[in-house]
Scaffold this motif. Sequence first.
Motif, PDB file in Angstrom:
ATOM      1  N   SER A   1       0.828  -1.204   0.000  1.00 51.49           N
ATOM      2  CA  SER A   1       0.000   0.000   0.000  1.00 51.49           C
ATOM      3  C   SER A   1       0.864   1.256   0.000  1.00 51.49           C
ATOM      4  O   SER A   1       0.625   2.199  -0.765  1.00 51.49           O
ATOM      5  CB  SER A   1      -0.924  -0.012   1.222  1.00 51.49           C
ATOM      6  N   LEU A   2       1.891   1.263   0.858  1.00 51.99           N
ATOM      7  CA  LEU A   2       2.790   2.421   0.961  1.00 51.99           C
ATOM      8  C   LEU A   2       3.473   2.714  -0.367  1.00 51.99           C
ATOM      9  O   LEU A   2       3.538   3.872  -0.800  1.00 51.99           O
ATOM     10  CB  LEU A   2       3.840   2.159   2.040  1.00 51.99           C
ATOM     11  N   LYS A   3       3.964   1.683  -1.017  1.00 48.43           N
ATOM     12  CA  LYS A   3       4.685   1.854  -2.287  1.00 48.43           C
ATOM     13  C   LYS A   3       3.812   2.579  -3.316  1.00 48.43           C
ATOM     14  O   LYS A   3       4.264   3.511  -3.997  1.00 48.43           O
ATOM     15  CB  LYS A   3       5.115   0.486  -2.813  1.00 48.43           C
ATOM     16  N   ILE A   4       2.564   2.165  -3.437  1.00 49.39           N
ATOM     17  CA  ILE A   4       1.653   2.785  -4.413  1.00 49.39           C
ATOM     18  C   ILE A   4       1.318   4.212  -4.012  1.00 49.39           C
ATOM     19  O   ILE A   4       1.249   5.118  -4.855  1.00 49.39           O
ATOM     20  CB  ILE A   4       0.369   1.941  -4.562  1.00 49.39           C
ATOM     21  N   LYS A   5       1.113   4.445  -2.724  1.00 45.53           N
ATOM     22  CA  LYS A   5       0.781   5.796  -2.261  1.00 45.53           C
ATOM     23  C   LYS A   5       1.933   6.770  -2.524  1.00 45.53           C
ATOM     24  O   LYS A   5       1.692   7.929  -2.876  1.00 45.53           O
ATOM     25  CB  LYS A   5       0.414   5.765  -0.774  1.00 45.53           C
ATOM     26  N   ILE A   6       3.161   6.307  -2.370  1.00 51.79           N
ATOM     27  CA  ILE A   6       4.314   7.172  -2.668  1.00 51.79           C
ATOM     28  C   ILE A   6       4.345   7.510  -4.153  1.00 51.79           C
ATOM     29  O   ILE A   6       4.602   8.658  -4.540  1.00 51.79           O
ATOM     30  CB  ILE A   6       5.632   6.499  -2.223  1.00 51.79           C
ATOM     31  N   VAL A   7       4.049   6.522  -5.010  1.00 55.38           N
ATOM     32  CA  VAL A   7       4.008   6.762  -6.464  1.00 55.38           C
ATOM     33  C   VAL A   7       2.974   7.824  -6.797  1.00 55.38           C
ATOM     34  O   VAL A   7       3.199   8.720  -7.619  1.00 55.38           O
ATOM     35  CB  VAL A   7       3.686   5.452  -7.222  1.00 55.38           C
ATOM     36  N   ASN A   8       1.802   7.758  -6.141  1.00 55.86           N
ATOM     37  CA  ASN A   8       0.700   8.662  -6.469  1.00 55.86           C
ATOM     38  C   ASN A   8       0.817  10.035  -5.823  1.00 55.86           C
ATOM     39  O   ASN A   8       0.448  11.041  -6.428  1.00 55.86           O
ATOM     40  CB  ASN A   8      -0.635   8.027  -6.058  1.00 55.86           C
ATOM     41  N   PHE A   9       1.320  10.072  -4.586  1.00 56.06           N
ATOM     42  CA  PHE A   9       1.274  11.325  -3.840  1.00 56.06           C
ATOM     43  C   PHE A   9       2.643  11.913  -3.496  1.00 56.06           C
ATOM     44  O   PHE A   9       2.716  13.055  -3.034  1.00 56.06           O
ATOM     45  CB  PHE A   9       0.490  11.127  -2.531  1.00 56.06           C
ATOM     46  N   GLY A  10       3.696  11.145  -3.704  1.00 53.71           N
ATOM     47  CA  GLY A  10       5.008  11.605  -3.266  1.00 53.71           C
ATOM     48  C   GLY A  10       5.265  11.179  -1.831  1.00 53.71           C
ATOM     49  O   GLY A  10       4.346  10.781  -1.105  1.00 53.71           O
ATOM     50  N   PRO A  11       6.524  11.279  -1.366  1.00 57.17           N
ATOM     51  CA  PRO A  11       6.901  10.719  -0.055  1.00 57.17           C
ATOM     52  C   PRO A  11       6.415  11.517   1.146  1.00 57.17           C
ATOM     53  O   PRO A  11       6.458  11.009   2.270  1.00 57.17           O
ATOM     54  CB  PRO A  11       8.434  10.717  -0.106  1.00 57.17           C
ATOM     55  N   ASN A  12       5.964  12.763   0.936  1.00 61.19           N
ATOM     56  CA  ASN A  12       5.635  13.621   2.080  1.00 61.19           C
ATOM     57  C   ASN A  12       4.164  14.023   2.122  1.00 61.19           C
ATOM     58  O   ASN A  12       3.810  15.081   2.640  1.00 61.19           O
ATOM     59  CB  ASN A  12       6.518  14.877   2.063  1.00 61.19           C
ATOM     60  N   HIS A  13       3.291  13.160   1.609  1.00 57.80           N
ATOM     61  CA  HIS A  13       1.855  13.442   1.613  1.00 57.80           C
ATOM     62  C   HIS A  13       1.221  12.841   2.871  1.00 57.80           C
ATOM     63  O   HIS A  13       1.688  11.833   3.410  1.00 57.80           O
ATOM     64  CB  HIS A  13       1.211  12.852   0.360  1.00 57.80           C
ATOM     65  N   SER A  14       0.136  13.457   3.323  1.00 60.62           N
ATOM     66  CA  SER A  14      -0.512  13.009   4.564  1.00 60.62           C
ATOM     67  C   SER A  14      -0.931  11.536   4.500  1.00 60.62           C
ATOM     68  O   SER A  14      -0.826  10.802   5.492  1.00 60.62           O
ATOM     69  CB  SER A  14      -1.728  13.885   4.868  1.00 60.62           C
TER      70      SER A  14
ATOM     71  N   ASN B   1       9.649   8.164  13.033  1.00 57.54           N
ATOM     72  CA  ASN B   1      10.339   9.452  12.908  1.00 57.54           C
ATOM     73  C   ASN B   1       9.936  10.194  11.634  1.00 57.54           C
ATOM     74  O   ASN B   1       9.919  11.427  11.605  1.00 57.54           O
ATOM     75  CB  ASN B   1      11.854   9.254  12.972  1.00 57.54           C
ATOM     76  N   LYS B   2       9.608   9.443  10.554  1.00 57.00           N
ATOM     77  CA  LYS B   2       9.069  10.081   9.343  1.00 57.00           C
ATOM     78  C   LYS B   2       7.771  10.820   9.679  1.00 57.00           C
ATOM     79  O   LYS B   2       7.548  11.951   9.245  1.00 57.00           O
ATOM     80  CB  LYS B   2       8.789   9.024   8.267  1.00 57.00           C
ATOM     81  N   VAL B   3       6.930  10.159  10.459  1.00 56.45           N
ATOM     82  CA  VAL B   3       5.648  10.755  10.854  1.00 56.45           C
ATOM     83  C   VAL B   3       5.878  11.977  11.741  1.00 56.45           C
ATOM     84  O   VAL B   3       5.259  13.030  11.550  1.00 56.45           O
ATOM     85  CB  VAL B   3       4.768   9.718  11.591  1.00 56.45           C
ATOM     86  N   LEU B   4       6.778  11.855  12.705  1.00 51.63           N
ATOM     87  CA  LEU B   4       7.071  12.954  13.625  1.00 51.63           C
ATOM     88  C   LEU B   4       7.563  14.185  12.872  1.00 51.63           C
ATOM     89  O   LEU B   4       7.101  15.310  13.115  1.00 51.63           O
ATOM     90  CB  LEU B   4       8.121  12.511  14.648  1.00 51.63           C
ATOM     91  N   LYS B   5       8.490  13.980  11.955  1.00 51.86           N
ATOM     92  CA  LYS B   5       9.042  15.096  11.173  1.00 51.86           C
ATOM     93  C   LYS B   5       7.930  15.814  10.408  1.00 51.86           C
ATOM     94  O   LYS B   5       7.869  17.049  10.373  1.00 51.86           O
ATOM     95  CB  LYS B   5      10.099  14.556  10.213  1.00 51.86           C
ATOM     96  N   TYR B   6       7.036  15.043   9.798  1.00 55.87           N
ATOM     97  CA  TYR B   6       5.922  15.627   9.030  1.00 55.87           C
ATOM     98  C   TYR B   6       4.997  16.439   9.948  1.00 55.87           C
ATOM     99  O   TYR B   6       4.610  17.569   9.624  1.00 55.87           O
ATOM    100  CB  TYR B   6       5.131  14.509   8.351  1.00 55.87           C
ATOM    101  N   ASP B   7       4.642  15.858  11.098  1.00 57.01           N
ATOM    102  CA  ASP B   7       3.670  16.517  11.979  1.00 57.01           C
ATOM    103  C   ASP B   7       4.246  17.779  12.620  1.00 57.01           C
ATOM    104  O   ASP B   7       3.530  18.774  12.806  1.00 57.01           O
ATOM    105  CB  ASP B   7       3.178  15.539  13.054  1.00 57.01           C
ATOM    106  N   ILE B   8       5.546  17.766  12.957  1.00 58.13           N
ATOM    107  CA  ILE B   8       6.165  18.984  13.498  1.00 58.13           C
ATOM    108  C   ILE B   8       6.130  20.093  12.446  1.00 58.13           C
ATOM    109  O   ILE B   8       5.804  21.250  12.746  1.00 58.13           O
ATOM    110  CB  ILE B   8       7.612  18.707  13.958  1.00 58.13           C
ATOM    111  N   LYS B   9       6.430  19.727  11.197  1.00 60.95           N
ATOM    112  CA  LYS B   9       6.436  20.714  10.113  1.00 60.95           C
ATOM    113  C   LYS B   9       5.043  21.283   9.868  1.00 60.95           C
ATOM    114  O   LYS B   9       4.870  22.483   9.641  1.00 60.95           O
ATOM    115  CB  LYS B   9       6.964  20.064   8.836  1.00 60.95           C
TER     116      LYS B   9
END
Length: 688
Positions: free
Chosen positions: A524-537, A564-572
């Motif tokens: 699921s993650l792999k496809i979502k990155i293809v569609n939305f990019g690595p930093n989409h909600s 930590n990927k999630v933390l970085k996104y939410d702080i931003k």
Amino acid sequence: MTNNHLLIYRLAELMLEKQQHILALDDLFEDEQIGAFVRSIQIDSPYQQLIFEGVLTETIKEERVMVTFTVEGYFHYVLGEVIEKQTLDKGAEALKELLENNQLRGIAEGVEQCLVRDVEKNDLSRLMWLIDEGGKALEASAYPLAQAFLIHPIERVMGELLADPTDNDIDVLEKAIEKLNEGEKNSLIKDIYLLINKSITPKDIKTFELYAKTIKHLDPHKRIDCINELLKINIKISNKEKQKYLMTIGGLYEHIQVYKKSLIYFKKANKITLKNGRIENKITILRYIGFILNDMGQYEDALKHQKKSLKYTIELYGNDNINTAIAYGNIGLDYTDLGKYDKTKYDLAIKNHEKGKEIFLKECGIYSPAIALCYFNIGTVYYWKEDYEKALDFYKKSYEININCFGENHSKIAKLNSNIGMVYKEQNKLVEALANYNQALKIFKKNHGEYFHSVSNTYNNIGTIEKQKGNFEKAIYYYQKAIKIDKKIFGLDHISIANKYFNIGLVYKTKEEYNNVIKYYEKSLKIKIVNFGPNHSKVIDQYYDLSKAYREVSNYKKALFSANKVLKYDIKNYGLVHKYTAADYSLISSIYDEMKNYKMALKNVENAFASNPINYYYPYKIGEYHEKLKNISQAIKNYVISANMLKEQKGIDDEDIQEAIQEVIRLAEETNNLELLPIWIKKIANDQ
């Protein structure tokens, strides 16, 4: 010919001759063919029967009894029979003469019915001649052409139509496809577009737009190559047509979910709009940009564009126009999506849908598809608000209108069955939910065949019910059926497939088979990155779920990486002081806890408390880690902080506060530190 048929045939003939759709009864009395029928007052006479059955109607006009057909469709059918007989040996020129010079209301529909009869007799010559002539003839040609596609091999019809393609051919072809679409002849439409794809090479804007539509019907793996080849073709377009050209390309990229490229082309089209200043173009392009941004999950930006579109719509059409109602509906849809993150937006969604509905009521009346759509959208808002009774009420209102407009086997009814099933699922009425999903599936498959997106989604919904019933293998079976369809329709990287992989992961999570959970979450993650990019909600949400799954199998390295990927996104996006940021720190703390790295667990839960200082759970966990690290006074201090917060928020009788009190008393007694307890907890300790 029966007497009844003779009577209505002669009436249609007289109406054509006199060029009026209503005739004086007195004038019919002396007619040689039907006078006797009209004069008879016997209840079983042909005229009286047709009046009684509602085929004919008598009205008073200027003190005279007048006769006309009650049902226009029946009149058009009979008029077509009359025209066919009168023009049998006269060629298409006679039909053109009628269309251009006969003033009878319904003449175009009569010629249309005549052409349908030609088509049924395997004669397309008059139809093709009229299409080439254009003008009013095109109005009468679309429906017969649609019938030709239904009756005859599409290769033959297309061959005659596009032998020497003109703008008329393209126009009438697209109108005929619209007619077929209204009848939900989806398989035939696909075959027509695939044949067009092989038959024409774009040379101007019209053939370019038509060819672009065919790409959406190709196999998924061929679409991007076909778009690339299309862009290499040099076609003749004027400056006025450049905007259409850009929007067409943007639409193609949107369809294959390459949203960034789609946005580029629509923004280029928008620049042209800003130069020429045509308001209707601004409205259209802003609306499309809003749709693309919504697809990308950028709901705030989508809303801004839809609001700008509304502003121009009101400027051009006023406050009470159907276009304005549509604009309010688009804003309502964006607020609905925003409501999933901020529930206060749901009321704004309903407010905008209601505004649109009021305009539609004035312009279209209560029993119109537009009102049905408003009820559907409002029902969906209530569904997301978890007000399921209201959601059901609005869905049923929409259902009633759509049944009235389209009948019980239309895809709109299937869609409503599906949404009603969703409501019943949330109410845990699984039998009712499954019945509605199966009814939706039956209609979708009948209208579209197995390989259709709504069929896939319905299998997905049935899978969810089976999961809820505990039938895990059945649930996975239906999810896999849905994925198979989506791969056939969309290719391997469509977001719908990602969502269904996630659902399979949820089944395995319920079964506590975490290696399989990870397997499907990663797909699921792999496809979502293809569609939305690595930093989409949506990608970040998937990382959050994956982190928890990695923790379950003790893969702490990957668990920490994901968290930590999630933390970085939410702080931003939300800042250091926010409940989402606090939840991220708490997750990281729990991973370090399982690693028995209590110092790092403590550090992260302290950060969580700083991010959400009203959550009593965090000081309690801080106390636990201090206890594990033998910092007894700090442990007691934080247990007390948690107990005080619970006392204030929930009251002294709450189960959570009782647990916190007993825990701090236990630690204080074990370590001889009762003096560190506040008076109110000491009193409880002394009373035990």
